[in-house]
Design a protein around this motif. Structure first.
Motif, PDB file in Angstrom:
ATOM      1  N   PHE A 261       0.848  -1.185   0.000  1.00 10.90           N
ATOM      2  CA  PHE A 261       0.000   0.000   0.000  1.00 10.90           C
ATOM      3  C   PHE A 261       0.884   1.235   0.000  1.00 10.90           C
ATOM      4  O   PHE A 261       1.881   1.288   0.716  1.00 10.90           O
ATOM      5  CB  PHE A 261      -0.901   0.018   1.239  1.00 10.90           C
ATOM      6  CG  PHE A 261      -1.829  -1.162   1.335  1.00 10.90           C
ATOM      7  CD1 PHE A 261      -3.074  -1.126   0.720  1.00 10.90           C
ATOM      8  CD2 PHE A 261      -1.467  -2.297   2.039  1.00 10.90           C
ATOM      9  CE1 PHE A 261      -3.931  -2.204   0.816  1.00 10.90           C
ATOM     10  CE2 PHE A 261      -2.312  -3.376   2.135  1.00 10.90           C
ATOM     11  CZ  PHE A 261      -3.555  -3.337   1.522  1.00 10.90           C
TER      12      PHE A 261
ATOM     13  N   HIS B 262     -12.664   0.522   4.683  1.00  7.70           N
ATOM     14  CA  HIS B 262     -12.992   1.542   3.690  1.00  7.70           C
ATOM     15  C   HIS B 262     -11.879   1.716   2.658  1.00  7.70           C
ATOM     16  O   HIS B 262     -12.028   2.538   1.734  1.00  7.70           O
ATOM     17  CB  HIS B 262     -13.274   2.881   4.374  1.00  7.70           C
ATOM     18  CG  HIS B 262     -14.606   2.930   5.059  1.00  7.70           C
ATOM     19  ND1 HIS B 262     -15.793   3.069   4.379  1.00  7.70           N
ATOM     20  CD2 HIS B 262     -14.937   2.845   6.383  1.00  7.70           C
ATOM     21  CE1 HIS B 262     -16.802   3.085   5.234  1.00  7.70           C
ATOM     22  NE2 HIS B 262     -16.308   2.959   6.454  1.00  7.70           N
ATOM     23  N   PHE B 263     -10.804   0.955   2.803  1.00 10.24           N
ATOM     24  CA  PHE B 263      -9.669   1.089   1.879  1.00 10.24           C
ATOM     25  C   PHE B 263      -9.305  -0.233   1.206  1.00 10.24           C
ATOM     26  O   PHE B 263      -8.694  -0.212   0.141  1.00 10.24           O
ATOM     27  CB  PHE B 263      -8.446   1.637   2.620  1.00 10.24           C
ATOM     28  CG  PHE B 263      -8.606   3.053   3.086  1.00 10.24           C
ATOM     29  CD1 PHE B 263      -8.158   4.110   2.313  1.00 10.24           C
ATOM     30  CD2 PHE B 263      -9.227   3.340   4.292  1.00 10.24           C
ATOM     31  CE1 PHE B 263      -8.308   5.422   2.733  1.00 10.24           C
ATOM     32  CE2 PHE B 263      -9.375   4.649   4.726  1.00 10.24           C
ATOM     33  CZ  PHE B 263      -8.925   5.690   3.944  1.00 10.24           C
TER      34      PHE B 263
ATOM     35  N   VAL C 121     -15.909   9.258   6.166  1.00 10.85           N
ATOM     36  CA  VAL C 121     -15.137   8.904   4.974  1.00 10.85           C
ATOM     37  C   VAL C 121     -15.359   9.945   3.883  1.00 10.85           C
ATOM     38  O   VAL C 121     -14.412  10.393   3.223  1.00 10.85           O
ATOM     39  CB  VAL C 121     -15.521   7.498   4.478  1.00 10.85           C
ATOM     40  CG1 VAL C 121     -14.763   7.153   3.201  1.00 10.85           C
ATOM     41  CG2 VAL C 121     -15.257   6.457   5.551  1.00 10.85           C
TER      42      VAL C 121
ATOM     43  N   LEU D 117      -4.215   8.603   4.881  1.00 10.42           N
ATOM     44  CA  LEU D 117      -5.649   8.841   4.798  1.00 10.42           C
ATOM     45  C   LEU D 117      -6.394   8.022   5.847  1.00 10.42           C
ATOM     46  O   LEU D 117      -7.376   8.493   6.442  1.00 10.42           O
ATOM     47  CB  LEU D 117      -6.160   8.506   3.400  1.00 10.42           C
ATOM     48  CG  LEU D 117      -5.876   9.543   2.307  1.00 10.42           C
ATOM     49  CD1 LEU D 117      -6.258   9.003   0.937  1.00 10.42           C
ATOM     50  CD2 LEU D 117      -6.626  10.841   2.585  1.00 10.42           C
ATOM     51  N   MET D 118      -5.945   6.795   6.080  1.00  9.94           N
ATOM     52  CA  MET D 118      -6.543   5.973   7.131  1.00  9.94           C
ATOM     53  C   MET D 118      -6.396   6.644   8.488  1.00  9.94           C
ATOM     54  O   MET D 118      -7.341   6.688   9.286  1.00  9.94           O
ATOM     55  CB  MET D 118      -5.878   4.588   7.166  1.00  9.94           C
ATOM     56  CG  MET D 118      -6.123   3.706   5.973  1.00  9.94           C
ATOM     57  SD  MET D 118      -5.292   2.099   6.165  1.00  9.94           S
ATOM     58  CE  MET D 118      -5.349   1.487   4.494  1.00  9.94           C
TER      59      MET D 118
ATOM     60  N   ASP E  35      -2.091   6.155   1.353  1.00 12.57           N
ATOM     61  CA  ASP E  35      -3.262   5.418   1.812  1.00 12.57           C
ATOM     62  C   ASP E  35      -3.266   5.301   3.330  1.00 12.57           C
ATOM     63  O   ASP E  35      -4.304   5.459   3.977  1.00 12.57           O
ATOM     64  CB  ASP E  35      -3.294   4.022   1.185  1.00 12.57           C
ATOM     65  CG  ASP E  35      -3.748   4.056  -0.264  1.00 12.57           C
ATOM     66  OD1 ASP E  35      -4.135   5.146  -0.747  1.00 12.57           O
ATOM     67  OD2 ASP E  35      -3.714   3.002  -0.929  1.00 12.57           O
ATOM     68  N   TYR E  36      -2.100   5.014   3.878  1.00  9.65           N
ATOM     69  CA  TYR E  36      -2.009   4.907   5.341  1.00  9.65           C
ATOM     70  C   TYR E  36      -2.311   6.243   5.999  1.00  9.65           C
ATOM     71  O   TYR E  36      -3.017   6.300   7.020  1.00  9.65           O
ATOM     72  CB  TYR E  36      -0.619   4.426   5.741  1.00  9.65           C
ATOM     73  CG  TYR E  36      -0.416   4.362   7.240  1.00  9.65           C
ATOM     74  CD1 TYR E  36      -0.945   3.317   7.984  1.00  9.65           C
ATOM     75  CD2 TYR E  36       0.280   5.364   7.914  1.00  9.65           C
ATOM     76  CE1 TYR E  36      -0.777   3.259   9.361  1.00  9.65           C
ATOM     77  CE2 TYR E  36       0.455   5.320   9.287  1.00  9.65           C
ATOM     78  CZ  TYR E  36      -0.071   4.259  10.001  1.00  9.65           C
ATOM     79  OH  TYR E  36       0.093   4.217  11.365  1.00  9.65           O
TER      80      TYR E  36
END
Length: 356
Positions: free
Chosen positions: A233, A269-270, A298, A240-241, A237-238
């Protein structure tokens, strides 16, 4: 000479520019003892409970030798033989440190939005001092657990309790935690160093010195690393998490969910839900209520764009440094897009929620 007087004397000798700040603090009336807070056995001194059990000779499996040396104590290390043992231990730790929205009912003068504002401010302080994410989440855990042990806390004490929890968390997590003077400074002279130290002892006793809980971010990190074994990933992405998780924990209703459920719902959600079920050990039925509740958050995070932090180019673990965003605006945005009944809008600071 007290620690505070020594600090003030040193500051006045080293820099004349500090005189205005010192004078400003001196005109504040001498602090009064903090109001008495309810705490189980609060007035009792810490004491050792129980007596160590006598050593029982056991036969070693490899050599068959039995020892009778009473000075040798059994190992206190947990017997962990597999990844499942680690997960069971983490779940057990979480069950021993429960959270609940019920603490709002114990404090009639405190509104749900006050908690959001306080935690948002603690994130901002963490960002200013480049503290790790785990430090903030420990502080959030301490605060919510502490408030469950108290009753009728005045709203003017929230900032003191919050900065004290962050001070304790920084000493647990950071290699170079901020000094006590720094923690007092960020309150803009509202609280003295002695008051933070006094509140620190109250919080520690209320929590029974249980300062190493499993936090929401520690669960998310575990799930993310496990899922990353088979798939890679990007760092964005991380981030955003993490931004989604930060936003969710500011809302009072996040306390309706266990940490591991909240973290798994963020991950769902990812990536595919089947993968989340595999890495978390949670079923779809267990995750669905939290996943649905999280949907407006989200959308809000998506509208606020890139979560990449600035100013950490030379830091290898920049993704672990807590960063601040305009979370209060994001909360309001999420409330506006939420379906009525699934995500109640936080009340104004002058109104009390009628939610039971």
């Amino acid at each position: 000479m007290t620690r505070r007087s020594g600090h003030l004397q040193k500051a006045s000798e080293n820099s004349s520019g500090q005189k205005g700040k010192i004078t400003k603090q001196r005109i504040r009336r001498k602090h009064q003892p903090l109001p008495k807070l309810e705490c189980e056995k609060f007035q009792n001194q810490l004491r050792l409970e129980g007596v160590p059990k006598p050593f029982v000779p056991t036969e070693t499996p490899d050599k068959g030798v039995t020892t009778t040396d009473s000075t040798i104590q059994p190992s206190l290390l947990p017997l962990l033989r597999s990844s499942e043992d680690v997960r069971v231990k983490m779940v057990g730790e979480e069950q021993n440190n429960m959270h609940s929205t019920d603490f709002m009912q114990r404090h009639p003068r405190i509104q749900p939005k006050m908690r959001s504002i306080l935690l948002d401010w603690l994130i901002e302080v963490s960002d200013a001092y480049s503290l790790h994410r785990q430090t903030f989440y420990l502080a959030q855990d301490y605060f919510d657990r502490f408030m469950l042990t108290q009753s009728n806390v005045e709203k003017n004490l929230l900032q003191l309790i919050g900065i004290t929890c962050l001070f304790i968390a920084s000493k647990m997590e950071e290699a170079s935690p901020p000094k006590l003077a720094h923690m007092a400074d960020v309150t803009a002279g509202t609280y003295y160093q002695e008051e933070i130290l006094q509140m620190e002892l109250i919080v520690l006793k209320a929590l029974h010195w249980n300062l190493c809980p499993e936090t929401t971010v520690s669960w998310l990190n575990l799930y993310f690393q496990t899922a990353s074994v088979s798939s890679s990933f990007p760092e964005d992405d991380y981030l955003l998490m993490i931004r989604l998780l930060d936003l969710c924990v500011l809302h009072i209703n996040s306390l309706d969910f266990q940490h591991r459920v909240l973290a798994a719902s963020v991950l769902s959600h990812f990536i595919q839900l089947e993968t989340v079920e595999k890495v978390s050990g949670l079923s779809k039925d267990e995750l669905q209520p939290c996943v649905s509740w999280m949907a407006p958050f989200v959308e809000s995070v998506g509208r606020f764009g890139n979560a990449t932090p600035q100013g950490f180019e030379k830091t290898k673990d920049r993704h672990n440094i807590q960063t601040h965003a305009d979370y209060m605006t994001m909360l309001d945005d999420a409330a506006q897009t939420a379906v009525k009944g699934d995500f109640p809008t936080p009340p104004n600071s002058t109104e009390k929620s009628s939610r039971e």
